[in-house]
Motif scaffolding. Structure first.
Motif, PDB file in Angstrom:
ATOM      1  N   ARG A 292      17.716  19.098   2.806  1.00 39.16           N
ATOM      2  CA  ARG A 292      16.425  19.030   2.135  1.00 39.16           C
ATOM      3  C   ARG A 292      15.907  17.599   2.088  1.00 39.16           C
ATOM      4  NH1 ARG A 292      14.552  17.772  -2.794  1.00 39.16           N
ATOM      5  NH2 ARG A 292      16.608  17.455  -3.700  1.00 39.16           N
ATOM      6  N   VAL A 293      16.756  16.678   1.656  1.00 39.64           N
ATOM      7  CA  VAL A 293      16.317  15.293   1.502  1.00 39.64           C
ATOM      8  C   VAL A 293      16.131  14.617   2.857  1.00 39.64           C
ATOM      9  CG1 VAL A 293      16.920  13.057   0.521  1.00 39.64           C
ATOM     10  CG2 VAL A 293      17.415  15.136  -0.758  1.00 39.64           C
ATOM     11  N   GLY A 294      16.977  14.974   3.842  1.00 37.50           N
ATOM     12  CA  GLY A 294      16.816  14.411   5.166  1.00 37.50           C
ATOM     13  C   GLY A 294      15.482  14.796   5.787  1.00 37.50           C
ATOM     14  N   ALA A 295      15.107  16.071   5.663  1.00 39.39           N
ATOM     15  CA  ALA A 295      13.808  16.509   6.168  1.00 39.39           C
ATOM     16  C   ALA A 295      12.673  15.826   5.418  1.00 39.39           C
ATOM     17  CB  ALA A 295      13.691  18.027   6.034  1.00 39.39           C
ATOM     18  N   ALA A 296      12.903  15.574   4.129  1.00 35.38           N
ATOM     19  CA  ALA A 296      11.872  14.920   3.332  1.00 35.38           C
ATOM     20  C   ALA A 296      11.614  13.487   3.785  1.00 35.38           C
ATOM     21  CB  ALA A 296      12.273  14.932   1.854  1.00 35.38           C
ATOM     22  N   SER A 297      12.634  12.815   4.320  1.00 37.80           N
ATOM     23  CA  SER A 297      12.468  11.409   4.677  1.00 37.80           C
ATOM     24  C   SER A 297      11.423  11.220   5.771  1.00 37.80           C
ATOM     25  CB  SER A 297      13.811  10.808   5.099  1.00 37.80           C
ATOM     26  OG  SER A 297      14.290  11.423   6.280  1.00 37.80           O
ATOM     27  N   ALA A 298      11.504  12.042   6.822  1.00 32.64           N
ATOM     28  CA  ALA A 298      10.513  11.946   7.896  1.00 32.64           C
ATOM     29  C   ALA A 298       9.135  12.352   7.395  1.00 32.64           C
ATOM     30  CB  ALA A 298      10.931  12.824   9.066  1.00 32.64           C
ATOM     31  N   ALA A 299       9.078  13.409   6.591  1.00 31.14           N
ATOM     32  CA  ALA A 299       7.797  13.864   6.072  1.00 31.14           C
ATOM     33  C   ALA A 299       7.170  12.825   5.152  1.00 31.14           C
ATOM     34  CB  ALA A 299       7.982  15.182   5.321  1.00 31.14           C
ATOM     35  N   THR A 300       7.989  12.091   4.396  1.00 27.26           N
ATOM     36  CA  THR A 300       7.476  11.081   3.478  1.00 27.26           C
ATOM     37  C   THR A 300       6.798   9.946   4.235  1.00 27.26           C
ATOM     38  OG1 THR A 300       9.153  11.588   1.812  1.00 27.26           O
ATOM     39  CG2 THR A 300       8.125   9.434   1.683  1.00 27.26           C
ATOM     40  N   ALA A 301       7.399   9.507   5.335  1.00 26.78           N
ATOM     41  CA  ALA A 301       6.792   8.440   6.132  1.00 26.78           C
ATOM     42  C   ALA A 301       5.423   8.868   6.643  1.00 26.78           C
ATOM     43  CB  ALA A 301       7.710   8.073   7.293  1.00 26.78           C
ATOM     44  N   PHE A 302       5.314  10.117   7.099  1.00 23.70           N
ATOM     45  CA  PHE A 302       4.033  10.610   7.588  1.00 23.70           C
ATOM     46  C   PHE A 302       3.046  10.801   6.442  1.00 23.70           C
ATOM     47  CE2 PHE A 302       1.190  14.194   8.494  1.00 23.70           C
ATOM     48  CZ  PHE A 302       0.500  13.675   9.589  1.00 23.70           C
ATOM     49  N   GLY A 303       3.537  11.269   5.280  1.00 22.27           N
ATOM     50  CA  GLY A 303       2.651  11.492   4.143  1.00 22.27           C
ATOM     51  C   GLY A 303       1.962  10.217   3.689  1.00 22.27           C
ATOM     52  N   GLY A 304       2.692   9.103   3.636  1.00 24.21           N
ATOM     53  CA  GLY A 304       2.079   7.836   3.250  1.00 24.21           C
ATOM     54  C   GLY A 304       1.033   7.382   4.244  1.00 24.21           C
ATOM     55  N   PHE A 305       1.318   7.566   5.538  1.00 15.63           N
ATOM     56  CA  PHE A 305       0.350   7.213   6.578  1.00 15.63           C
ATOM     57  C   PHE A 305      -0.903   8.074   6.462  1.00 15.63           C
ATOM     58  CE2 PHE A 305      -1.191   8.373  10.873  1.00 15.63           C
ATOM     59  CZ  PHE A 305      -1.745   7.155  11.229  1.00 15.63           C
ATOM     60  N   ALA A 306      -0.728   9.390   6.256  1.00 18.39           N
ATOM     61  CA  ALA A 306      -1.869  10.300   6.173  1.00 18.39           C
ATOM     62  C   ALA A 306      -2.739   9.996   4.963  1.00 18.39           C
ATOM     63  CB  ALA A 306      -1.380  11.748   6.123  1.00 18.39           C
ATOM     64  N   LEU A 307      -2.097   9.721   3.829  1.00 21.60           N
ATOM     65  CA  LEU A 307      -2.846   9.450   2.606  1.00 21.60           C
ATOM     66  C   LEU A 307      -3.685   8.188   2.742  1.00 21.60           C
ATOM     67  CD1 LEU A 307      -3.317  10.362  -0.351  1.00 21.60           C
ATOM     68  CD2 LEU A 307      -1.407   8.891  -1.000  1.00 21.60           C
TER      69      LEU A 307
ATOM     70  N   GLY B 276       0.811  -1.205   0.000  1.00 22.68           N
ATOM     71  CA  GLY B 276       0.000   0.000   0.000  1.00 22.68           C
ATOM     72  C   GLY B 276       0.844   1.253   0.000  1.00 22.68           C
ATOM     73  N   ALA B 277       0.148   2.391   0.132  1.00 21.62           N
ATOM     74  CA  ALA B 277       0.837   3.684   0.107  1.00 21.62           C
ATOM     75  C   ALA B 277       1.750   3.854   1.310  1.00 21.62           C
ATOM     76  CB  ALA B 277      -0.197   4.819   0.065  1.00 21.62           C
ATOM     77  N   PHE B 278       1.383   3.235   2.448  1.00 19.10           N
ATOM     78  CA  PHE B 278       2.211   3.396   3.638  1.00 19.10           C
ATOM     79  C   PHE B 278       3.592   2.763   3.447  1.00 19.10           C
ATOM     80  CE2 PHE B 278       3.563   1.842   7.898  1.00 19.10           C
ATOM     81  CZ  PHE B 278       3.830   3.085   8.456  1.00 19.10           C
ATOM     82  N   LEU B 279       3.632   1.518   2.928  1.00 16.84           N
ATOM     83  CA  LEU B 279       4.927   0.875   2.697  1.00 16.84           C
ATOM     84  C   LEU B 279       5.709   1.581   1.592  1.00 16.84           C
ATOM     85  CD1 LEU B 279       4.306  -2.969   3.068  1.00 16.84           C
ATOM     86  CD2 LEU B 279       5.644  -1.450   4.530  1.00 16.84           C
ATOM     87  N   LEU B 280       5.003   2.055   0.578  1.00 15.74           N
ATOM     88  CA  LEU B 280       5.684   2.841  -0.455  1.00 15.74           C
ATOM     89  C   LEU B 280       6.306   4.084   0.174  1.00 15.74           C
ATOM     90  CD1 LEU B 280       6.397   3.443  -3.414  1.00 15.74           C
ATOM     91  CD2 LEU B 280       4.160   4.552  -3.630  1.00 15.74           C
TER      92      LEU B 280
END
Length: 386
Positions: free
Chosen positions: A325-340, A28-32
């Motif tokens: 930039r990319v380091g900050a994106a990593s944490a945000a990406t994990a949350f983004g998949g969960f939120a979606l 799913g989107a979370f694992l992605l």
């Protein structure tokens, strides 16, 4: 030639990788999101390490090493599909999807070193124009790769990416690179410049990581768009974004890099804020328009960083900025998949807009409305040893 080949490979991977994970591996989107987050985190570490190595030890070796990561990752994707292989490929290849195709969203560890190398080969007064042309050619090639990804099997897509990324390494070997004095460290003034661009990079990365990796999955999961159709829409968005960077020299001359960044990203924030609240076709129109505003000022921002650092500090400056930039994106990406997947679809879109607004504020605070608070370190043409 190196960047063109690499751009096509990046476009192929940008489309192929989420379909591999969502359809072949049936996650799913979370694992992605976790895969993208790990890819972003590893890219941040690699970018920072290679950038420092390039400024303090060996720029040529660091640059070539950064280029070899993508073909290794593509070779893993050619193997029979398995989650551990997808994970390893994302980590090595930087499949963080935290940037548009024009901005180098795949294989991001190489981009800062490419910027440092290129900045030393051109007239400082003409640097924004060359960065615009370089980004434009990269985006065109990535758009072509995204379009090609709609044909053939996923294996065909990844084999083509492997061949092209290998070619990009080979043709980069003869590029002239000025040597770096070993063991040196950036001056205090350079550290101040790097620190300001790094802080703005953190918010920029957070906004990208929160949403950018999920724009394609958003249309796949919410609207059920087929890969061949999504390839066309992604290509259109990438091409529009690619052509928009040609406006960077004009934006820089007319308003300066600060106002160019603030103005274009303010519009991008508004576009993103509307996207989850409209139907399919308006959402697709907004999706296609978004990269144009997101990356239009990117060459001006990149040139501004290079203009404010001496030659020897550029690799570390660009690498540290992108690592943040990319380091900050990593944490945000994990949350983004969960939120979606488990919260509300609109949350990543709203968070993206808020982060962009804060990013724009910091540019004005750090550099001044006209970019006057930190002057350029050089004027005129490069010295004879450049």
């Amino acid at each position: 030639m190196s960047r063109l080949a690499r751009g096509i490979a990046a476009g192929l991977v940008t489309i192929g990788f989420p379909y591999l994970v969502l359809t072949d591996l049936r996650t799913g989107a979370f694992l992605l999101g976790l895969l993208y987050a790990l890819g972003a985190f590893s890219t941040a570490l690699l970018t920072y390490a290679l950038g420092r190595l390039g400024s303090r030890r060996a720029l040529r070796g660091s640059y070539l090493a950064s280029l070899t990561l993508l073909p290794i990752a593509c070779a893993l994707l050619v193997l029979p599909p398995a989650f551990p292989l997808a994970l390893a490929a994302s980590v090595l290849g930087g499949f963080s999807a935290t940037g548009s195709l024009a901005g180098g969203g795949v294989g991001g560890a190489a981009m800062p070193l490419q910027s440092a190398v290129l900045s030393d080969l051109v007239d400082p007064n003409d640097r924004t124009r060359w960065f615009s042309l370089f980004t434009f050619s990269a985006g065109v090639s990535a758009s072509f790769g995204a379009l090609l990804a709609g044909f053939g099997t996923l294996t065909d897509v990844f084999v083509a990416a492997l061949i092209l990324s290998l070619f990009s390494v080979l043709v980069a070997i003869p590029i002239p690179i000025r040597p770096i004095a070993r063991g040196r460290r950036p001056s205090r003034s350079s550290q101040g410049v790097i620190r300001r661009f790094t802080i703005t990079g953190i918010l920029n990365g957070f906004s990208q990581g929160l949403l950018t990796p999920f724009l394609i999955p958003f249309f796949v999961l919410i609207f059920g768009i087929h890969r061949s159709e999504m390839a066309v829409y992604t290509t259109a968005a990438s091409l529009l974004g690619t052509f928009s960077v040609l406006a960077a020299p004009y934006l820089n001359r007319r308003w300066g890099f600060v106002q160019a960044v603030v103005g274009t990203r303010a519009v991008a924030a508004g576009v993103v804020l509307a996207m989850p609240f409209v139907s399919l076709y308006p959402a697709l129109i907004l999706y296609i328009l978004l990269p144009a505003f997101r990356v239009a000022a990117l060459p001006a921002q990149s040139a501004a960083l290079m203009d404010r650092l001496p030659h020897a500090d550029r690799s570390e400056g660009a690498g540290t900025n992108q690592a943040a930039r990319v380091g900050a994106a990593s944490a945000a990406t994990a949350f983004g998949g969960f939120a979606l997947e488990d919260l509300a679809v609109s949350i990543p879109f709203i968070g993206y807009s808020v982060a962009l607004a804060a990013n724009a504020y910091l540019y004005v605070r750090f550099f001044g409305w006209h970019g006057e608070r930190i002057p350029r370190t050089e004027q005129g043409r490069p010295s004879s040893d450049g």
